[in-house]
Design an enzyme around this catalytic site. Sequence first.
Site, PDB file in Angstrom:
ATOM      1  N   SER A   1       1.320  -1.461  -6.799  1.00 41.91           N
ATOM      2  CA  SER A   1       1.011  -2.645  -8.164  1.00 41.91           C
ATOM      3  C   SER A   1       0.079  -4.033  -7.784  1.00 41.91           C
ATOM      4  CB  SER A   1       2.955  -3.677  -8.573  1.00 41.91           C
ATOM      5  OG  SER A   1       3.208  -3.447  -7.205  1.00 41.91           O
TER       6      SER A   1
ATOM      7  N   GLY B   1       6.613   1.529   2.860  1.00 40.73           N
ATOM      8  CA  GLY B   1       7.678   1.963   3.143  1.00 40.73           C
ATOM      9  C   GLY B   1       8.616   1.459   2.208  1.00 40.73           C
ATOM     10  N   LYS B   2       7.244   0.872   0.821  1.00 42.00           N
ATOM     11  CA  LYS B   2       8.103   0.435  -0.421  1.00 42.00           C
ATOM     12  C   LYS B   2       9.506   1.123  -0.549  1.00 42.00           C
ATOM     13  CE  LYS B   2       4.581   0.681  -2.189  1.00 42.00           C
ATOM     14  NZ  LYS B   2       3.806   1.260  -1.365  1.00 42.00           N
TER      15      LYS B   2
ATOM     16  N   LEU C   1       0.943  -1.140  -0.203  1.00 43.78           N
ATOM     17  CA  LEU C   1      -0.101  -0.032  -0.223  1.00 43.78           C
ATOM     18  C   LEU C   1       1.202   1.157  -0.702  1.00 43.78           C
ATOM     19  CD1 LEU C   1      -2.282  -0.863   3.059  1.00 43.78           C
ATOM     20  CD2 LEU C   1      -3.523  -1.064   0.097  1.00 43.78           C
ATOM     21  N   SER C   2       0.594   2.139  -0.725  1.00 42.06           N
ATOM     22  CA  SER C   2       1.008   3.433  -0.117  1.00 42.06           C
ATOM     23  C   SER C   2       1.343   3.751   1.499  1.00 42.06           C
ATOM     24  CB  SER C   2      -0.423   4.824  -1.224  1.00 42.06           C
ATOM     25  OG  SER C   2       0.149   5.814  -0.777  1.00 42.06           O
TER      26      SER C   2
END
Length: 215
Positions: A117, A48-49, A44-45
């Site tokens: 994604s 922490g990606k 999700l937005s």
Amino acid sequence: MKSALSSCAGPAARNVYWHAGGVADEARAHQFGHAPLTLWLTGLSGAGKSTLAYALEKRLYETCQRCAVLDGDNLRHHLNHDLGFTEADRTENLRRAAEVARLMNDVGLIVVTAFISPLRADREMAREIIGADRFVEVHVCTALDVCEARDPKGLYARARGGQIPQFTGVSSPYEAPAAPSLRLDTGAMPLQAATAALHAHLSAWLDTRQPETVR
């Protein structure tokens, strides 16, 4: 060598030919000391990606491993600036990103992506483009309430206020991976620990594909 039409599409297909390079994948792996792969971070937005991706990049750089980050927002500033957020545009956004990751893998780089994604079908498309043997799916599975409490870009507040339609997690679905290679919850572990876990997972993957001369 690929045939002239094996992977071409579109009106120019009849006039486009594949030009094979002269450097084998194995030679690049020997030179760099590691095999190429793409770590595909999905979540999700606010999960922490991007933070994880750039923390891992710094760690890989410090050990002289060739790497690059493909960040969703950054690509939309340049390569994908012409795309919106319809379902078709989101799919095209990820298709282009996967093609770039594949090209980077082809020259021997480790690629770390950071894309929401949200749809399994789009992530499967990315896997097929990049190649299953180079694609490692990582679910940054931070809970929605944690992501929304962080709201680092103010997007959830705007989405709840009706200013952003089709926002993942609010008005558009997120399809979690059924069997990711790794799950990381940045709401339950600090950045340093999450980065270490991601690095360890990457290192274990690379160890199984290490060029003979550097084992």
